[in-house]
Design a protein around this motif. Structure first.
Motif, PDB file in Angstrom:
ATOM      1  N   VAL A  71      -6.335  12.082  -0.546  1.00  0.00           N
ATOM      2  CA  VAL A  71      -5.943  10.711  -0.866  1.00  0.00           C
ATOM      3  C   VAL A  71      -6.400   9.748   0.226  1.00  0.00           C
ATOM      4  O   VAL A  71      -6.859   8.637  -0.069  1.00  0.00           O
ATOM      5  N   SER A  72      -6.298  10.168   1.483  1.00  0.00           N
ATOM      6  CA  SER A  72      -6.735   9.305   2.596  1.00  0.00           C
ATOM      7  C   SER A  72      -8.222   9.003   2.490  1.00  0.00           C
ATOM      8  O   SER A  72      -8.647   7.853   2.652  1.00  0.00           O
TER       9      SER A  72
ATOM     10  N   LEU B 213       1.015   3.949  -3.118  1.00  0.00           N
ATOM     11  CA  LEU B 213       0.617   5.344  -2.899  1.00  0.00           C
ATOM     12  C   LEU B 213       1.794   6.296  -3.072  1.00  0.00           C
ATOM     13  O   LEU B 213       1.642   7.391  -3.622  1.00  0.00           O
TER      14      LEU B 213
ATOM     15  N   ASN C 116       0.828  -1.208   0.000  1.00  0.00           N
ATOM     16  CA  ASN C 116       0.000   0.000   0.000  1.00  0.00           C
ATOM     17  C   ASN C 116       0.862   1.257   0.000  1.00  0.00           C
ATOM     18  O   ASN C 116       0.615   2.215  -0.751  1.00  0.00           O
TER      19      ASN C 116
ATOM     20  N   THR D 275      -5.686   4.288   7.133  1.00  0.00           N
ATOM     21  CA  THR D 275      -5.389   4.817   5.799  1.00  0.00           C
ATOM     22  C   THR D 275      -4.561   6.091   5.895  1.00  0.00           C
ATOM     23  O   THR D 275      -3.612   6.299   5.127  1.00  0.00           O
TER      24      THR D 275
ATOM     25  N   SER E 272      -8.889   6.900  -0.770  1.00  0.00           N
ATOM     26  CA  SER E 272      -8.395   5.526  -0.693  1.00  0.00           C
ATOM     27  C   SER E 272      -9.083   4.718   0.405  1.00  0.00           C
ATOM     28  O   SER E 272      -9.297   3.517   0.251  1.00  0.00           O
TER      29      SER E 272
ATOM     30  N   PHE F 110      -4.888   0.738  -3.478  1.00  0.00           N
ATOM     31  CA  PHE F 110      -5.140   0.705  -2.031  1.00  0.00           C
ATOM     32  C   PHE F 110      -6.516   0.092  -1.744  1.00  0.00           C
ATOM     33  O   PHE F 110      -6.667  -0.747  -0.854  1.00  0.00           O
ATOM     34  N   ILE F 111      -7.517   0.540  -2.493  1.00  0.00           N
ATOM     35  CA  ILE F 111      -8.872   0.005  -2.291  1.00  0.00           C
ATOM     36  C   ILE F 111      -8.906  -1.497  -2.566  1.00  0.00           C
ATOM     37  O   ILE F 111      -9.502  -2.278  -1.817  1.00  0.00           O
TER      38      ILE F 111
ATOM     39  N   THR G 116      -0.942   6.759   4.358  1.00  0.00           N
ATOM     40  CA  THR G 116      -0.765   7.856   3.397  1.00  0.00           C
ATOM     41  C   THR G 116       0.354   8.779   3.833  1.00  0.00           C
ATOM     42  O   THR G 116       1.146   9.253   3.007  1.00  0.00           O
TER      43      THR G 116
ATOM     44  N   CYS H  35      -4.511   5.000  -5.536  1.00  0.00           N
ATOM     45  CA  CYS H  35      -5.716   4.908  -4.700  1.00  0.00           C
ATOM     46  C   CYS H  35      -6.518   3.637  -5.016  1.00  0.00           C
ATOM     47  O   CYS H  35      -7.015   2.955  -4.105  1.00  0.00           O
TER      48      CYS H  35
END
Length: 816
Positions: free
Chosen positions: A405-406, A27, A23, A354, A409, A318-319, A358, A315
């Motif tokens: 982004v946090s 990112l 992750n 998250t 994601s 990450f998901i 990040t 992102c």
């Protein structure tokens, strides 16, 4: 509560080291790209934003139309400057200026000499009323009011007058171009922020005549336009710019060129706001004659999309990975909710995780950013750095980026995981429907679509660049070079002595007089008239000046006719395109005809083969080669062209011989040997930077996409581990299981390929249309891209599915 959430989040990250690492890396790649590209974009948009009333400052430029052709010039006719000085309704301040180059500047009292000062202008008091300079000495109202006055920037004054303060410099005398005495009337501070106004010597406008330049008060040459003659002005508040544009349109119409050959031509005066100047206008021209960088909004927009897509890939990755972890986190969530945690608390918990990831990714991206910027240093202006990231604006921007982004994601994984029902989860019955699976597949397809587009675009752009760099331009570019003579030294004796010495240098197979090389960005053109059956044909023609060996030096063959009799006779050799433009079906028939320039009839004695005068973005234009005649005030032969021969081992020695010959004739002037192959390579500087960018974007997109694919593979194999055990018990072998599991992922890659092909074809087709000569968008490029991505996907999925398929069925089928 917050501290408790952070502690739990940190423990969870440490517990799942592999997923956390993936992750953070995914990112950080997206964030690093965004930060570096953001710094590049900020740099170009920060030019000249500090001037007071910048939104009311404009420049007038010229737009020329001839048939279907259009071209711009950043300058204006000199009489237009005086028209504005005399007064135009709505204009508050007028600041005309003309570029100035000085061959030598001397401070004889301290024996200081500077050569080739190219950052000067002729200006008046309006310039300093319009632009915000800090005055260190002198008076802005009177400093440029008289002839032979000059204002210097602080750094320039320090070069001319070492160890003297700005105040002590006032009244001192400088000698320009060996004989012109000028008094220093002011010193201003250098601009500290990014600016295109890099002028150092501000000479009074009334001094222009002393340097052989035009006087704006007396010049009536409305049809002569030089890029160095600039007109800036500031409008009053609330003025309708349409009224000023109408006034400019009326002036253009009133002073239209009335020559017969210009009857179908049109010239317009175009307004350009101060913020737009750095981006070069319609034709992408450099802002000023001494500018070394012009920005492109098209390039910056493309960079923005690259950064956006790489960030979205991170992102999406990450998901995917966090959703795949739902299986391992489900019981944890069930217990939390059983012990009283609300849905909001669970969401905050996962958003907290998250956010920490990040932040870690951001810190890693800041460490990677200088390395990534270094990869593009060859194509970027020297002033670009990452210091803006550590300014208050940069820090606030990073905080905003981390927050976005946090949320982007982490919101979906947190929302999905928080919806698990405790009773179902603790019974092991927490999978419901395939909505989450569809989303993960969609995200994976999106990642591979982006990666495929980058791969195809990189291959096609590289193919086009290879094509234009290796296409025969019709002239010899290998081992051919030239040196320009000092523009300020008019001595014919010195010119001939240098030429004579260069002819004797061992290794130079051909030496020729000429003007510009055949392929160049410097263009000189005129209108030549051809009479056909009592009808006049006016043909705009690019002009080339060279002696009778010039064509041989550059390997340009004569197809018909003969070479000119000598270097000064009035004869033309034209190219095939010129003959066709006049209507000759057989270009050789143009030999023996007569052309008229002004009132002089000149015979066409030869036909040369077509060659590309500029980059392959441009088509071949009608061209005529002639000798050194027609200009009584200066020689058109201002450069010596030479062939270094085929023996590469002797090139260094030969160049040293050229430099020694130069030093013996022009000891006070610097020599600059310019090579034709480097000149041609410079035509495609932007294309090479595009390829470099696409290569990096492709590599990063593939890396992030493969990480996302790995997440989906992990999710799928963990979900189907019992199915795999049953299949093995029933006799399935490893190969069958691998095919079964890989098939699903290869379908996703195939779908991504089907989507990416038309997108990439459209984007590259739009770009490649800007070239007059272009390579084919070959089908094998698309196929190779698809096969390559399939192989990469199989390598990623195969490694994981092989490991899962190798699990002992006893372990996978054991009752929990």
């Amino acid at each position: 509560m917050l501290i408790n959430h952070l502690k739990i989040a940190w423990r969870s990250i440490l517990k799942n080291k592999l997923f956390s690492f993936i992750n953070v890396v995914g990112l950080s790649i997206g964030l690093c790209s965004a930060l570096v590209i953001g710094a590049i974009i900020y740099f170009d948009f920060s030019f000249d934003t500090f001037h007071k009333d910048k939104d009311r400052i404009y420049r007038v430029t010229s737009l020329f139309k001839s048939g279907n052709d259009e071209f711009t010039n950043r300058g204006v006719p000199v009489p237009l400057m005086q028209t504005f000085k005399d007064g135009v309704s709505g204009v508050e301040v007028v600041a005309p200026f003309m570029s100035a180059n000085f061959s030598k500047v001397e401070n004889k009292s301290q024996e200081v000499v500077l050569k080739n000062v190219n950052d000067g202008i002729f200006a008046d008091e309006g310039y300093f009323q319009l632009f915000d300079y800090q005055w260190l000495a002198g008076n802005s109202q009177t400093a440029l009011s008289e002839p032979a006055q000059v204002v210097l920037t602080k750094n320039t004054a320090a070069k001319y007058f070492p160890k003297k303060s700005p105040t002590d410099v006032i009244g001192s005398t400088l000698v320009y171009n060996d004989s012109i005495n000028v008094k220093v009337s002011g010193v201003v501070a250098d601009f500290e922020k990014n600016t295109d106004f890099k002028f150092t010597d501000f000479m009074s406008m009334s001094s222009a005549k002393m340097f052989g330049e035009k006087e704006i008060a007396t010049s009536d040459q409305w049809n002569n336009t030089s890029s160095g003659d600039q007109l800036f002005f500031k409008v009053r508040e609330g003025v309708d710019m349409a009224a000023i544009q109408s006034r400019l349109d009326a002036l253009a119409k009133e002073h239209k060129n009335t020559a017969a050959w210009a009857v179908d031509d049109e010239r317009l005066f175009v307004l350009q706001s101060l913020p737009e100047i750095h981006f070069g206008g319609k034709s992408g021209d450099y802002p000023f004659n001494n500018s070394d960088h012009v920005a492109s909004k098209t390039v910056l927009t493309s960079l923005s999309f690259v950064a956006l897509f790489l960030l979205l890939l991170g992102c999406a990755n990450f998901i995917n990975l966090n959703s795949a972890q739902a299986l391992t986190r489900a019981k944890e969530i069930g217990i939390r909710k059983t012990l009283g945690s609300s849905k909001k608390q669970v969401v905050r918990q996962f958003l907290g995780e998250t956010f920490i990831l990040t932040v870690l990714a951001t810190l890693l991206s800041l460490l990677m950013a200088p390395f990534l910027l270094q990869q593009f240093s060859e194509f970027l202006p020297s002033g670009i750095d990452l210091s803006v990231l550590y300014s208050m604006q940069g820090i606030l921007g990073i905080i905003l980026l981390v927050t976005i982004v946090s949320i982007l994601s982490g919101f979906y994984p947190a929302f999905v995981l928080s919806k698990f029902r405790p009773v179902a989860v603790l019974k092991g019955q927490f999978t419901k429907g395939d909505k989450g699976t569809r989303l993960r597949k969609t995200l994976t397809v999106f990642q591979f679509v982006v990666a495929q587009v980058f791969v195809i675009a990189t291959m096609l752009v590289t193919k086009q660049l290879h094509f234009v760099m290796n296409k025969d331009m019709g002239i010899k570019t290998e081992a051919v070079a030239y040196v320009r003579l000092p523009w300020n030294d008019k001595s014919e004796v010195k010119k001939e002595r240098l030429f004579s010495q260069m002819e004797k240098i061992k290794g130079l197979s051909k030496v020729s007089w000429g003007g510009n090389p055949p392929t160049s960005n410097n263009i000189s053109s005129t209108i030549l008239t051809y009479f056909k059956e009592e009808n006049e044909m006016h043909q705009e023609t690019e002009m080339l000046w060279g002696d009778i060996t010039y064509l041989k030096t550059y390997g340009i063959p004569l197809l018909a006719g003969r070479e000119r009799l000598n270097d000064s006779v009035k004869e033309y050799i034209v190219n095939e395109r010129f003959a066709k433009a006049l209507g000759f079906q057989d270009p050789a028939e143009v030999v023996g005809t007569f052309l008229k320039m002004d009132s002089t009839q000149i015979p066409v004695v030869g036909l040369m083969r077509d060659f590309n005068q500029r980059s392959l973005r441009s088509d071949i234009k009608p061209l005529a080669l002639t000798g050194d005649w027609g200009n009584s005030n200066y020689s058109s032969f201002n450069a010596i062209h030479f062939d270094l021969g085929n023996n590469t081992d002797n090139w260094n020695e030969t160049i040293e011989g050229v430099e020694q010959a130069w030093a013996s004739v022009y000891p006070d002037e610097e020599i600059q040997v310019e090579f034709m192959d480097e000149l041609v390579e410079g035509f495609y500087r932007r294309e090479r930077s595009t390829v470099q960018l696409l290569k990096w974007a492709t590599g990063l997109a593939i890396l992030i996409s493969c990480l996302g694919l790995m997440g989906l593979v992990v999710y799928t194999t963990e979900r189907r581990v019992k199915e795999i055990g049953v299949r093995k018990v029933l006799g399935a072998n490893l190969a069958q299981l691998n095919i079964l599991l890989c098939k699903e992922f290869l379908i996703l890659v195939a779908v991504a390929f089907a989507v990416a092909v038309p997108i990439s074809w459209y984007l590259v087709q739009e770009w490649i249309e800007s070239f007059a000569y272009k390579t084919e968008l070959s089908w094998w490029v698309f196929l190779a891209s698809g096969v390559g991505m399939a192989v990469i996907a199989m390598a990623v999925t195969g490694a994981r599915t092989y490991k899962t398929a190798n699990i002992n069925p006893i372990e996978s089928l054991r009752n929990e």
